[in-house]
Design an enzyme around this catalytic site. Sequence first.
Site, PDB file in Angstrom:
ATOM      1  N   CYS A 298      -2.455   4.764  10.562  1.00  0.00           N
ATOM      2  CA  CYS A 298      -2.256   6.040  11.267  1.00  0.00           C
ATOM      3  C   CYS A 298      -3.561   6.398  11.976  1.00  0.00           C
ATOM      4  O   CYS A 298      -4.039   7.524  11.936  1.00  0.00           O
ATOM      5  CB  CYS A 298      -1.800   7.152  10.324  1.00  0.00           C
ATOM      6  SG  CYS A 298      -2.864   7.431   8.892  1.00  0.00           S
TER       7      CYS A 298
ATOM      8  N   CYS B 212       0.877  -1.189   0.000  1.00  0.00           N
ATOM      9  CA  CYS B 212       0.000   0.000   0.000  1.00  0.00           C
ATOM     10  C   CYS B 212       0.908   1.230   0.000  1.00  0.00           C
ATOM     11  O   CYS B 212       0.829   2.087   0.881  1.00  0.00           O
ATOM     12  CB  CYS B 212      -0.916   0.012   1.219  1.00  0.00           C
ATOM     13  SG  CYS B 212      -1.854  -1.516   1.480  1.00  0.00           S
ATOM     14  N   ALA B 213       1.775   1.304  -0.988  1.00  0.00           N
ATOM     15  CA  ALA B 213       2.903   2.235  -0.957  1.00  0.00           C
ATOM     16  C   ALA B 213       2.500   3.700  -1.060  1.00  0.00           C
ATOM     17  O   ALA B 213       3.166   4.577  -0.514  1.00  0.00           O
ATOM     18  CB  ALA B 213       3.892   1.887  -2.078  1.00  0.00           C
TER      19      ALA B 213
ATOM     20  N   GLY C 175       4.954   6.774  -1.259  1.00  0.00           N
ATOM     21  CA  GLY C 175       6.166   6.044  -0.924  1.00  0.00           C
ATOM     22  C   GLY C 175       7.076   6.528   0.175  1.00  0.00           C
ATOM     23  O   GLY C 175       8.255   6.188   0.178  1.00  0.00           O
ATOM     24  N   GLY C 176       6.575   7.283   1.153  1.00  0.00           N
ATOM     25  CA  GLY C 176       7.448   7.710   2.239  1.00  0.00           C
ATOM     26  C   GLY C 176       8.097   6.543   2.958  1.00  0.00           C
ATOM     27  O   GLY C 176       9.307   6.539   3.202  1.00  0.00           O
ATOM     28  N   LYS C 177       7.313   5.530   3.293  1.00  0.00           N
ATOM     29  CA  LYS C 177       7.844   4.362   4.001  1.00  0.00           C
ATOM     30  C   LYS C 177       8.632   3.466   3.044  1.00  0.00           C
ATOM     31  O   LYS C 177       9.600   2.812   3.453  1.00  0.00           O
ATOM     32  CB  LYS C 177       6.709   3.597   4.673  1.00  0.00           C
ATOM     33  CG  LYS C 177       5.977   4.435   5.730  1.00  0.00           C
ATOM     34  CD  LYS C 177       4.790   3.711   6.314  1.00  0.00           C
ATOM     35  CE  LYS C 177       3.976   4.635   7.206  1.00  0.00           C
ATOM     36  NZ  LYS C 177       3.258   5.696   6.459  1.00  0.00           N
TER      37      LYS C 177
END
EC number: 2.1.1.-
Length: 396
Positions: free
Chosen positions: A349, A227-228, A231-233
């Site tokens: 979150c 679930c990009a 794409g921070g993670k």
Amino acid sequence: MKLYNNTTNAVVQALEQIFGEQRYADKVIEKVLKQNSKWGARDRRFIAETTYDIVRWYRLLREISQAGEHDYWKMLGAILVLQDIPLPAWEEFKGVNPNEIAKRKRNADKFRKVRESIPDWLDELGEKEIGKLWDKELSSLNEEAQVVLRVNTLKTTKKDLRERLLEENVQTYTVEGFPDALLLKERQNVFIAPSFKGGLFEVQDAASQLIAPFLNIEPGQRVIDACAGAGGKTLHIAALMKNKGRIIGMDTEKWKLDELQKRARRGGVTNLETRVIDSSKVIKRLENSADRLLLDVPCSGLGVLKRNPDAKWKLSEEFITNVKELQQHILQDYCQMVKPGGLMVYSTCSILPSENQQQVKKFLDNNPSDFELLEDQHVWPSDGFDGFYMALLKRK
């Protein structure tokens, strides 16, 4: 502080788009700030911060100013009164009485849903789900979010980046427990910094920076971020992998993956592949292939209201019901991409148990012989950053 027509008009214009046209606050403010190149840093700060303040305290400001649903001038007048900024004798502020506002504010403070400026249903849901914790967490969610950078360790070190940022007039400090995080001492636009354009850092909340390490990644592995989004993670995962092995960033929206690729090029990521999830076959082709799988699922976003205060006015009970169904669907269907013996992280979150540990329990009840929970972790808004939940599961 002296008020000017063009900056106050900009605030009202932004509010009309956020509430009247249901647009995202961050995008609206970004667009409004581009309208006038003559605005200095102080003007821009006033527009952005005042707009966010009114969005955050919308219900309270309506109550104490007795404003109509779209009477943004009255709400603006009320927030200025609360900030002890003298109101000019403008027609727009006619009827805004500082003494009456102070009196109504004292009365409003007796009722949590008004004092903390939140819809009735959301206040009831929060109390139902986390009980006595709700008072403290709700108050924390109304604080302004800090700006946190994540050092891109593919290109630099924390020490070197701090020195480079100082040369660019950006002061930062470190925070214990977050090895790659730098906090801004003063809120400013870091996206224009040469070090950002050179890919030396990303803007990413400190709590969000805990998720990629929770996967226990080792360089050389095959990792899927299913679930990009933009794409921070994913980029954090790539840094932890030191560009060794393979990372597959997946999402149902191609434009988000295009943005991820753009950010990856800037950050010097060379081991990334992206795939659009446009059918169940995409998932099936990757069965039993991942050493690590991240499921950072869509959620209510209640943990990040500090930085997205407009979300509380856009959320609905129906949306939360639907997103919980989607979370369980993703867990049940995507988990097959993990190899036996591999690890999976489920994260949100949100601070609601019904989106977090209850979802994990339901998943494990349906898959008792396939997965086990190794550990989970809550990060609460009252800890100083965003609210997150993460659960580490192992496929047997």
